[in-house]
Design a protein around this motif. Structure first.
Motif, PDB file in Angstrom:
ATOM      1  N   ALA A   1      70.744  14.772 108.978  1.00  0.00           N
ATOM      2  CA  ALA A   1      70.770  14.767 110.446  1.00  0.00           C
ATOM      3  C   ALA A   1      70.098  13.507 110.992  1.00  0.00           C
ATOM      4  O   ALA A   1      70.574  12.899 111.955  1.00  0.00           O
ATOM      5  N   ARG A   2      68.995  13.109 110.354  1.00  0.00           N
ATOM      6  CA  ARG A   2      68.313  11.908 110.793  1.00  0.00           C
ATOM      7  C   ARG A   2      69.175  10.670 110.572  1.00  0.00           C
ATOM      8  O   ARG A   2      69.213   9.758 111.409  1.00  0.00           O
ATOM      9  N   ALA A   3      69.909  10.627 109.456  1.00  0.00           N
ATOM     10  CA  ALA A   3      70.793   9.485 109.178  1.00  0.00           C
ATOM     11  C   ALA A   3      71.937   9.412 110.192  1.00  0.00           C
ATOM     12  O   ALA A   3      72.299   8.333 110.664  1.00  0.00           O
ATOM     13  N   VAL A   4      72.494  10.591 110.526  1.00  0.00           N
ATOM     14  CA  VAL A   4      73.584  10.622 111.505  1.00  0.00           C
ATOM     15  C   VAL A   4      73.082  10.150 112.873  1.00  0.00           C
ATOM     16  O   VAL A   4      73.758   9.393 113.579  1.00  0.00           O
ATOM     17  N   LEU A   5      71.885  10.593 113.270  1.00  0.00           N
ATOM     18  CA  LEU A   5      71.297  10.190 114.541  1.00  0.00           C
ATOM     19  C   LEU A   5      71.066   8.678 114.579  1.00  0.00           C
ATOM     20  O   LEU A   5      71.354   8.015 115.579  1.00  0.00           O
TER      21      LEU A   5
ATOM     22  N   VAL B   1      75.897   3.019 119.448  1.00  0.00           N
ATOM     23  CA  VAL B   1      75.745   2.914 120.903  1.00  0.00           C
ATOM     24  C   VAL B   1      75.233   1.518 121.283  1.00  0.00           C
ATOM     25  O   VAL B   1      75.743   0.881 122.213  1.00  0.00           O
ATOM     26  N   VAL B   2      74.218   1.048 120.558  1.00  0.00           N
ATOM     27  CA  VAL B   2      73.672  -0.276 120.839  1.00  0.00           C
ATOM     28  C   VAL B   2      74.739  -1.354 120.620  1.00  0.00           C
ATOM     29  O   VAL B   2      74.874  -2.289 121.418  1.00  0.00           O
ATOM     30  N   ALA B   3      75.520  -1.203 119.546  1.00  0.00           N
ATOM     31  CA  ALA B   3      76.576  -2.186 119.255  1.00  0.00           C
ATOM     32  C   ALA B   3      77.651  -2.165 120.347  1.00  0.00           C
ATOM     33  O   ALA B   3      78.154  -3.214 120.758  1.00  0.00           O
ATOM     34  N   TRP B   4      77.989  -0.957 120.831  1.00  0.00           N
ATOM     35  CA  TRP B   4      79.011  -0.844 121.869  1.00  0.00           C
ATOM     36  C   TRP B   4      78.534  -1.494 123.173  1.00  0.00           C
ATOM     37  O   TRP B   4      79.287  -2.222 123.824  1.00  0.00           O
TER      38      TRP B   4
END
Length: 408
Positions: free
Chosen positions: A85-89, A96-99
């Protein structure tokens, strides 16, 4: 046995006496541990394997086995599900930052492909005002078009350059609605250094510089920037967003504009959209009808540009931005922020939060030495320009700005 051998015999029937403290004793437990259920047999661990010894206990007293303890006795480590879950987050955050970075980078990258010209007037300019006023021009220049493109866009091969649309964009400094004010290209006005003529002649004779000076002298407004889009860039922007949705008000069969459109709402591709805003002979209102269609188109292209299908698809967003950048020509002093203000005004008008106007007119068939021209309603036009110059908030169309001539 002898006592010297280190072994003492224990008399039968007596309990063994305690051994001295200084003697070593090895005790071997030969008892068999019972398994649950009451049966004897070898000891089994939790896995059930015979003879397997239980996992060593936590030496720090944590109650768990050593194999499940985190380093340094800090308690159990994160489970596999928690780590996943931490890896997915983390991955989501990176995306998001890249977008966001992509969304910001693309306009700046497209801005680098914009063409620049010197459109600064050479004469005395009106004083600066609080609001912002820009000149938005659609040019029919064929420069840069191949023979195939000229044929596809039905532009012909006329030399020189003219304007197909002239729009004054007003952005208030505080309060009020932004406004697009169409200036009919056949408007008969004084041209600095030349006698009065159709305003389109200013662009033909002196390009953006003379056109901007002419508009400033005719309106009394100090222009804050110049933005021009040509034929090729116009069609490219439309095709980059997959066409634009337009409600055609009546059947339009105009070979001069290369269109044969039926009345009704439809999606127009680049060539058809270009023909729609250029058409004059198929519109009974002539130049006034064309100015209205141009403002209608600008609102439609802005609505399409802001849809999720454009903004959220990286390739379409990139292609639209690059097509817009490559199709634009701006004054050397016009900044990216100036263009953004124009686009924001366009967006507001497309959402019904701005005003779409025409310079007040008194006649659309005014006889002149240059042929039939458009004459402004001078008193009403001056009133409108004074409101813009004083940055008076506009909430409703001022009198006479509906495109209907006051003189019939």
């Amino acid at each position: 046995m002898h006592e010297d051998d280190g072994i003492r015999a224990i008399p039968q029937g007596r309990p063994p006496r305690p051994l001295p403290d200084d003697e070593d004793v090895v005790v071997v437990d030969t008892r068999r541990r019972a398994v649950p259920g009451g049966r004897g047999g070898p000891a089994r661990g939790r896995s059930g394997a015979a003879g397997r010894e239980p996992a060593p206990r936590d030496p720090h007293g944590g109650g768990g086995s050593v194999r499940n303890a985190s380093p340094r006795g800090r308690g159990p480590g994160p489970s596999r599900r928690a780590r996943r879950a931490r890896a997915v987050l983390l991955l989501g955050l990176v995306l998001v930052v890249a977008w966001v970075a992509f969304m910001v980078w693309v306009p700046f990258h497209a801005w680098g492909s914009v063409h620049r010209v010197d459109a600064s007037p050479t004469g005395t300019q009106p004083p600066q005002t609080k609001g912002y006023d820009y000149l938005l021009v659609g040019s029919d220049s064929r420069a840069g078009l191949t023979a195939a493109q000229k044929k596809a866009l039905t532009t012909g091969s006329a030399d020189g350059q003219r304007t197909d649309s002239i729009i004054l964009v007003h952005v208030p400094s505080d309060g009020g609605k932004p406004a697009f004010i169409s200036i009919p290209r056949d408007s008969f006005v004084p041209i600095p250094g030349h006698r009065s003529n159709k305003i389109n002649a200013a662009y033909s004779m002196g390009g953006p510089k003379l056109l901007e000076e002419t508009v400033e002298q005719a309106t009394g407004l100090r222009l804050d920037g110049y933005v021009e889009i040509g034929f090729g860039g116009f069609a490219g922007v439309v095709d980059a967003v997959g066409g634009v949705d337009i409600c055609v008000p009546f059947n339009m069969d105009d070979p001069h504009a290369g269109i044969n459109l039926k009345k009704g709402c439809q999606t127009l591709n680049g060539p058809n959209a270009l023909g729609y805003v250029r058409a004059r002979y198929s519109d009974p209102r002539g130049d006034i009808g064309r100015a209205e269609r141009q403002r209608q188109f600008l609102g439609a292209i802005m609505r399409k540009a802001l849809t999720p299908s454009t903004v959220l698809v990286p390739t379409r967003y990139y292609n639209f931005s690059m097509a817009a950048g490559q199709g634009l020509t701006v004054d050397q002093d016009t900044s990216l922020q100036d263009v953004v203000r124009v686009l924001q005004a366009m967006r507001a008008i497309s959402k019904g939060e701005g005003l779409s106007l025409v310079v007040p007119l008194s006649s659309v068939n005014y006889p002149t030495y240059a042929g039939s021209a458009v004459k402004w309603d001078t008193p009403r036009a001056k009133k409108l320009f004074t409101m813009l110059r004083d940055d008076v908030p506009l909430e409703a169309p001022p009198e006479g700005t509906d495109g209907k001539p006051s003189g019939g």
